[in-house]
Scaffold this motif. Structure first.
Motif, mmCIF file in Angstrom:
data_model
loop_
_atom_site.group_PDB
_atom_site.id
_atom_site.type_symbol
_atom_site.label_atom_id
_atom_site.label_comp_id
_atom_site.label_asym_id
_atom_site.label_seq_id
_atom_site.Cartn_x
_atom_site.Cartn_y
_atom_site.Cartn_z
ATOM 1 N N MET A 1 54.066 -0.173 13.321
ATOM 2 C CA MET A 1 54.613 -1.454 13.796
ATOM 3 C C MET A 1 54.487 -1.531 15.307
ATOM 4 O O MET A 1 53.995 -2.525 15.844
ATOM 5 C CB MET A 1 56.098 -1.552 13.378
ATOM 6 N N GLY A 2 54.868 -0.457 15.979
ATOM 7 C CA GLY A 2 54.804 -0.451 17.436
ATOM 8 C C GLY A 2 53.378 -0.633 17.910
ATOM 9 O O GLY A 2 53.122 -1.410 18.843
ATOM 10 N N GLU A 3 52.455 0.023 17.214
ATOM 11 C CA GLU A 3 51.048 -0.085 17.598
ATOM 12 C C GLU A 3 50.525 -1.498 17.371
ATOM 13 O O GLU A 3 49.846 -2.076 18.199
ATOM 14 C CB GLU A 3 50.238 0.919 16.774
ATOM 15 N N PHE A 4 50.923 -2.051 16.199
ATOM 16 C CA PHE A 4 50.516 -3.412 15.873
ATOM 17 C C PHE A 4 50.992 -4.380 16.944
ATOM 18 O O PHE A 4 50.239 -5.219 17.426
ATOM 19 C CB PHE A 4 51.086 -3.795 14.505
ATOM 20 N N LEU A 5 52.261 -4.236 17.342
ATOM 21 C CA LEU A 5 52.830 -5.145 18.331
ATOM 22 C C LEU A 5 52.157 -4.986 19.683
ATOM 23 O O LEU A 5 51.907 -5.973 20.378
ATOM 24 C CB LEU A 5 54.339 -4.912 18.464
ATOM 25 N N SER A 6 51.863 -3.725 20.044
ATOM 26 C CA SER A 6 51.260 -3.564 21.366
ATOM 27 C C SER A 6 49.830 -4.106 21.367
ATOM 28 O O SER A 6 49.330 -4.559 22.389
ATOM 29 C CB SER A 6 51.283 -2.094 21.790
ATOM 30 N N GLN A 7 49.185 -4.088 20.176
ATOM 31 C CA GLN A 7 47.818 -4.598 20.135
ATOM 32 C C GLN A 7 47.783 -6.120 19.997
ATOM 33 O O GLN A 7 47.013 -6.792 20.657
ATOM 34 C CB GLN A 7 47.063 -3.951 18.975
ATOM 35 N N TYR A 8 48.644 -6.646 19.096
ATOM 36 C CA TYR A 8 48.573 -8.078 18.804
ATOM 37 C C TYR A 8 49.743 -8.872 19.361
ATOM 38 O O TYR A 8 49.782 -10.083 19.197
ATOM 39 C CB TYR A 8 48.474 -8.296 17.293
ATOM 40 N N GLY A 9 50.693 -8.193 20.012
ATOM 41 C CA GLY A 9 51.878 -8.886 20.495
ATOM 42 C C GLY A 9 51.540 -10.044 21.423
ATOM 43 O O GLY A 9 52.056 -11.144 21.273
ATOM 44 N N PHE A 10 50.609 -9.791 22.340
ATOM 45 C CA PHE A 10 50.229 -10.835 23.294
ATOM 46 C C PHE A 10 49.673 -12.051 22.561
ATOM 47 O O PHE A 10 50.029 -13.187 22.837
ATOM 48 C CB PHE A 10 49.184 -10.271 24.266
ATOM 49 N N LEU A 11 48.807 -11.766 21.574
ATOM 50 C CA LEU A 11 48.189 -12.856 20.818
ATOM 51 C C LEU A 11 49.241 -13.658 20.050
ATOM 52 O O LEU A 11 49.232 -14.896 20.056
ATOM 53 C CB LEU A 11 47.138 -12.295 19.857
ATOM 54 N N ILE A 12 50.180 -12.927 19.415
ATOM 55 C CA ILE A 12 51.188 -13.623 18.608
ATOM 56 C C ILE A 12 52.030 -14.532 19.497
ATOM 57 O O ILE A 12 52.281 -15.692 19.170
ATOM 58 C CB ILE A 12 52.073 -12.597 17.864
ATOM 59 N N VAL A 13 52.453 -14.005 20.651
ATOM 60 C CA VAL A 13 53.253 -14.832 21.562
ATOM 61 C C VAL A 13 52.424 -16.030 22.036
ATOM 62 O O VAL A 13 52.927 -17.150 22.109
ATOM 63 C CB VAL A 13 53.751 -13.993 22.762
ATOM 64 N N THR A 14 51.151 -15.801 22.322
ATOM 65 C CA THR A 14 50.304 -16.906 22.780
ATOM 66 C C THR A 14 50.157 -17.972 21.693
ATOM 67 O O THR A 14 50.089 -19.163 21.972
ATOM 68 C CB THR A 14 48.917 -16.379 23.186
ATOM 69 N N MET A 15 50.118 -17.521 20.420
ATOM 70 C CA MET A 15 50.024 -18.479 19.318
ATOM 71 C C MET A 15 51.265 -19.361 19.249
ATOM 72 O O MET A 15 51.176 -20.575 19.059
ATOM 73 C CB MET A 15 49.815 -17.720 17.997
ATOM 74 N N VAL A 16 52.442 -18.734 19.412
ATOM 75 C CA VAL A 16 53.685 -19.511 19.390
ATOM 76 C C VAL A 16 53.723 -20.470 20.575
ATOM 77 O O VAL A 16 54.082 -21.646 20.446
ATOM 78 C CB VAL A 16 54.912 -18.568 19.419
#
Lengths: 310, 324
Positions: A1-16
């Motif tokens: 989960m931590g790895e997923f967030l660090s990799q895609y967290g920026f993208l997810i926030v940008t999508m929102v």
């Protein structure tokens, strides 16, 4: 989960964030007003936050408020964008359809050139070293700001649609003259919808300045205007989920296409063309259509096309 | 401001303004027929410059898929021959026109057939612009290319004359830009005003439904309009590239936006309006005092904003009739 967030967290926030900007354009569109001013207010909101968070003049305020500074930047951005929205909206909303769109493009471009040249906005370099909000360590943590804002905005939009104001906005969208004749003052409601969009875009900007760490004139450009319009139209312009779905998807497309390397931006353009050709009601509209038979669509008459979508 | 400076600004403004005018004519032609704004017009402008560059220089050394290609191993045939350059400009503009026709067929006609929201045409044409600009980057790289600005160097003389103590200088390329624009306007004015094709075009612009009842093939005239539009856009691209000596993938973005300001200022869909709008904005920019030159790009949009508030139909546009 931590790895997923660090990799895609920026993208997810940008999508929102993209979904929120889509919604800021959706509010005036509910009253039939095609405004492309969102990136302008977004840029102003970001500059307000960036100046409050880095300007030497506000260092005393920052010391005494601590983390309370961040909500203050949202408030300041909302207020300033609201006032600016009224100042621009009252004269500009006399225009219809494509004329309003062009006037708002002009507004965005003027803001861009001015921010490129003012000392307070850092000129062409912009403002950098903006502190992370609430001492966030990772970019994905900004979901705690943008997520609740999205939920609140959606709830607000739904309540608005069901209220008297929402019905007035729809009446103006369908036929402004008839609405006027029925005692719905179009100007007042159009300015209201425009200002709601402006305030939302300003708050998103104020939250984005710490998120991006730096703020410059590239944040509010014509390209952004059209990108946000694409969010709404590809997602669906008649349902409040449309801008959210469109913003999230169109932000994700270039990332999903990353394996195409240099071709991804070309494919991104093709996606826009194909989607606008084959999903005229947007993605959400198409999904709704799958569930029920739609009312017959009347193709726009030439007069309407020429006069703009009023 | 001294008299010589005023004359100099006037001439500079007329030259750049005439390019704005022919570029904006491409927008306004499409708008008058379809009632939509083709956001890919700026990309076609860029393409025109690149086509000409390929025809006369033919070398892409920097980057991209065409890196290392050299069409003219024995040296460029340009070698100071202005006629070769003029011919290449013409072919480049024709190719840009053909691309515009392709854009119509692929991105606009299917949408029209379905009676889709005209707003979607904005998104679709933006998608096309993205495709074109990024294809250019893929093929020849994102670098700015040095455009052969000396192409007309052999044409004598660049005009210069004295006003009082000062010298007013007009570059040859400025004279050529102005002359080409005048010729284009005259030809276009003749085609639209006097020929059968022009009559049909005006009929389609007035009312496509009635025009098709009268036996005019609406789709064919829309294609002709797009060709003319692309031709004018591509021509403007080469002229601007020659005047400033550079071309890059994002070359057309600023012009694309200023073109919008031009056609709204003159009156959307009005051909004389595009000319007047182009000249007004070109002149206004030329007269921006040098200490404020950073704000030059805002002049067109400030004018656009003001005109929309004072006279939304533009300087020469017809007033919109309120639908009841």
């Amino acid at each position: 989960m931590g790895e997923f967030l660090s990799q895609y967290g920026f993208l997810i926030v940008t999508m929102v964030q993209a979904g929120l900007l889509g919604l800021s354009l959706y509010f005036p569109l509910q009253a039939g007003q095609l405004s492309l001013a969102s990136p302008g207010f977004y840029a102003v909101g970001g500059y307000v936050a960036a100046i409050l968070l880095t300007g030497p003049a506000f260092s005393g305020l920052r010391d005494s408020l601590g983390n309370g500074m961040f909500p203050l930047t949202w408030l300041a951005a909302a207020l300033i964008c609201g006032v600016l929205g009224v100042i621009v909206g009252v004269p500009a909303l006399r225009l219809r359809g494509i004329y309003l769109a062009l006037a708002t493009i002009a507004f965005v471009e003027i803001l861009r050139v001015v921010s490129l040249n003012l000392a307070i906005t850092g000129g062409a370099i912009g403002i950098f070293g903006i502190p992370q909000a609430f001492g966030f360590q990772d970019r994905w943590q900004y979901i705690w700001l943008f997520g609740p804002l999205l939920v609140l905005t959606l709830l607000f939009a739904r309540q608005l649609e069901r209220s008297r104001v929402g019905r007035a906005l729809r009446a103006i969208r369908e036929d402004e003259l008839a609405a006027d004749a029925m005692g719905v003052p179009p100007t007042r409601y159009k300015v209201l919808a425009f200002v709601i969009g402006a305030v939302l875009a300003g708050i998103v900007g104020a939250m984005s300045a710490p998120f991006l760490n730096t703020w410059n004139a590239k944040q509010g450009t014509f390209d952004a205007s059209i990108a946000i319009l694409a969010f709404v139209l590809i997602g669906g312009s008649r349902n409040l989920w449309g801008p959210v779905v469109g913003g999230a998807l169109l932000t994700a497309v270039p990332e999903l296409l990353r394996f195409l390397a240099d071709w991804r931006l070309v494919i991104n353009g093709l996606v826009l063309v194909v989607a606008s050709l084959y999903l005229p009601q947007g993605i959400v509209g198409a999904l709704q259509r799958l569930r029920r038979t739609p009312p017959p669509q009347r193709p726009p008459s030439v007069a309407e096309v020429k006069g703009g979508t009023s | 401001m001294e008299v010589s400076q005023i004359i100099q600004n006037l001439l500079n403004g007329l030259a750049i303004g005439s390019v704005y005018a022919i570029f904006a004519l491409g927008y306004t032609l499409v708008f008058s027929i379809l009632g939509i704004i083709n956001f890919a017009h700026g990309a076609v402008f860029t393409l025109g410059a690149y086509f000409t560059y390929t025809l006369v220089v033919g070398q892409f050394e920097n980057n991209g898929l065409l890196k290392g290609i050299n069409l003219f191993p024995n040296g460029s045939p340009l070698s100071g021959n202005p006629w070769v350059f003029a011919l290449a400009t013409l072919i480049g503009a024709v190719l840009a026109g053909l691309v515009a026709v392709l854009i119509e067929r692929l991105a606009f006609r299917p949408m029209r057939a379905r009676g889709a929201d005209p707003l979607l045409a904005l998104v679709s044409s933006l998608g096309v612009a993205l495709v074109i600009v990024n294809l250019i980057q893929l093929l020849v790289g994102a670098e700015i290319y040095n455009f052969p600005s000396d192409a007309y160097g052999q044409v004598q003389p660049a005009l210069s004359f004295h006003v009082g103590e000062r010298v007013v200088i007009i570059r040859t390329v400025q004279v050529i830009i102005f002359a080409v624009s005048l010729v284009m306007l005259a030809v276009l004015g003749y085609v639209i005003g006097r020929t059968k094709v022009g009559k049909a075009l005006r009929a389609v612009a007035e009312n496509p439904g009635t025009a098709s009842l009268l036996g005019i093939s609406v789709d064919r005239f829309i294609l002709i309009t797009f060709f003319l539009s692309g031709f004018l856009g591509g021509l403007a691209g080469t002229l601007v590239g020659t005047a400033f000596g550079v071309a890059g993938p994002y070359f057309g973005v600023t012009y694309g936006l200023k073109g919008l300001a031009v056609i709204v200022l003159g009156g959307l869909g009005s051909i004389p309006g595009a000319v007047v709008g182009g000249l007004v904005i070109g002149l206004a920019e030329a007269f921006v005092p040098s200490q404020y030159s950073a704000y030059k790009d805002a002049v067109a949009f400030a004018l656009l904003f003001v005109i929309l508030l004072v006279r939304p139909q533009g300087l020469l546009g017809r007033a919109q009739i309120q639908k009841v």
